[in-house]
Design a protein around this motif. Structure first.
Motif: not given
Ligand code: 13P
Ligand code: SF4
Length: 310
Positions: A136-140
């Motif tokens: 999820l953090v990579k998608q921000l």
């Protein structure tokens, strides 16, 4: 009313009568895991809670998990066998102090680990669990700074895996901070072929000694799929029950707490017992109830998580 002699049979009868589903986290006592309809990690349990046809969800886990179930399924009756089953991470992040922390970082995207109260979720842009946090953090958006709460150990690990810098809230889990490095090194010496499996809530010096890091479900799958035949497990020892059931021919070793204490068992999770499970199905208490406005505010970042982690 005294508890019946055959608790599993009595629980089973009440579960049918109430049209209830029993959800259990891997850190529950073996007897609770054995009677549950579904056992999973935090992400899997929240998906189950969102999609069940049952009228009643009995959540054998801790308060924030039952609260998440209620947020996702407000029309269901959600029961928690012991309402005192909290979480040191959730306790480490009071909503008013968190609001002040957010105010110091107004431009940050706020990502909160699911181990927090609804009042903290309501202040967050996105919720994550230990199994989807890195993804999820990579998608921000790359140009936005990120604030991560409440687990600094998980946050540091996410930082190293995602390449994103995170501003961390200084919380931690009392269970995952207790493992003895000395005992781990001793176990490694005694079992040189053993793979070390660790939950990302562990401190960095222990994660540095791990061969594989992941959520409880991911650790279980790793134990099934790895060619290793023995494992040293750095998380709450409740997970060893499923590991031993799923791969009976392999060996599993838990790591004790420093000073040889048994504080590697989560004192909150272990408040739930088979008798309390029967009692709550019998009396339909204690029930998880929530303020509707708070529920709606806490729902948005959880839904975002479920959409982004499909
Ligand atoms: P999981 O995401 O693996 O379910 O972890 C939840 C938890 O509370 C770990 O301490
Ligand atoms: Fe909370 Fe730690 Fe217990 Fe998990 S093991 S429920 S993070 S106190």
């Amino acid at each position: 009313m005294p508890a019946p002699a055959d608790l599993p049979a009595a629980i089973d009868a009440l579960r049918r009568e109430r049209n209830a589903v029993i959800l259990a986290h891997y850190y529950q006592d073996d007897a609770i895991q054995d009677i549950a309809d579904f056992i999973g990690d935090s992400l899997e349990l929240s998906r189950k809670a969102a999609n069940t046809d049952a009228d009643v969800i009995v959540f054998c886990g801790v308060h924030f998990m039952a609260e998440t179930a209620k947020i996702l399924s407000p029309e269901k009756t959600v029961l928690l066998p012991d309402l005192e089953a909290g979480c040191s991470l959730a306790d480490a992040c009071p909503a008013d102090a968190f609001a002040a922390f957010r105010a110091e970082h107004p431009d940050h995207i706020v990502v909160s680990y699911i181990n927090c109260s609804a009042a903290v979720k309501a202040q967050s842009d996105l919720i994550c669990t230990s199994s989807n946090a890195v993804d999820l953090v990579k998608q921000l958006p790359a140009d936005r700074p990120i604030l991560f709460a409440p687990d600094q150990n998980l946050g540091r690990w996410v930082q190293s895996q995602s390449g994103r810098e995170l501003t961390l809230w200084p919380g931690s889990c009392i269970v995952h901070e207790t493992f003895s490095e000395q005992a781990l090194l001793q176990l490694k010496l005694e079992h040189p072929g053993a793979e070390v499996l660790a939950h990302p809530e562990c401190q960095q010096h222990l994660l540095d000694l791990a061969d594989y890091i992941g959520s409880t479900s991911k650790l279980l799958h790793r134990a099934e799929e790895s060619s290793a035949t023995s494992f040293i497990v750095l998380t709450e020892p409740g997970i060893l029950h499923q590991m031993r059931l799923k791969v009976a021919h392999k060996q599993f070793f838990e790591v004790p707490g420093a000073d040889g204490c048994s504080c590697n068992a989560c004192p909150y999770m272990r408040l739930n017992t088979l008798e309390k499970l029967w009692q709550c199905l019998n009396t339909m208490q204690p029930e998880l109830v929530m303020d509707e406005q708070l529920r709606q505010r806490a729902l948005a970042p959880i839904q975002r998580m479920l959409e982004m982690s499909r």
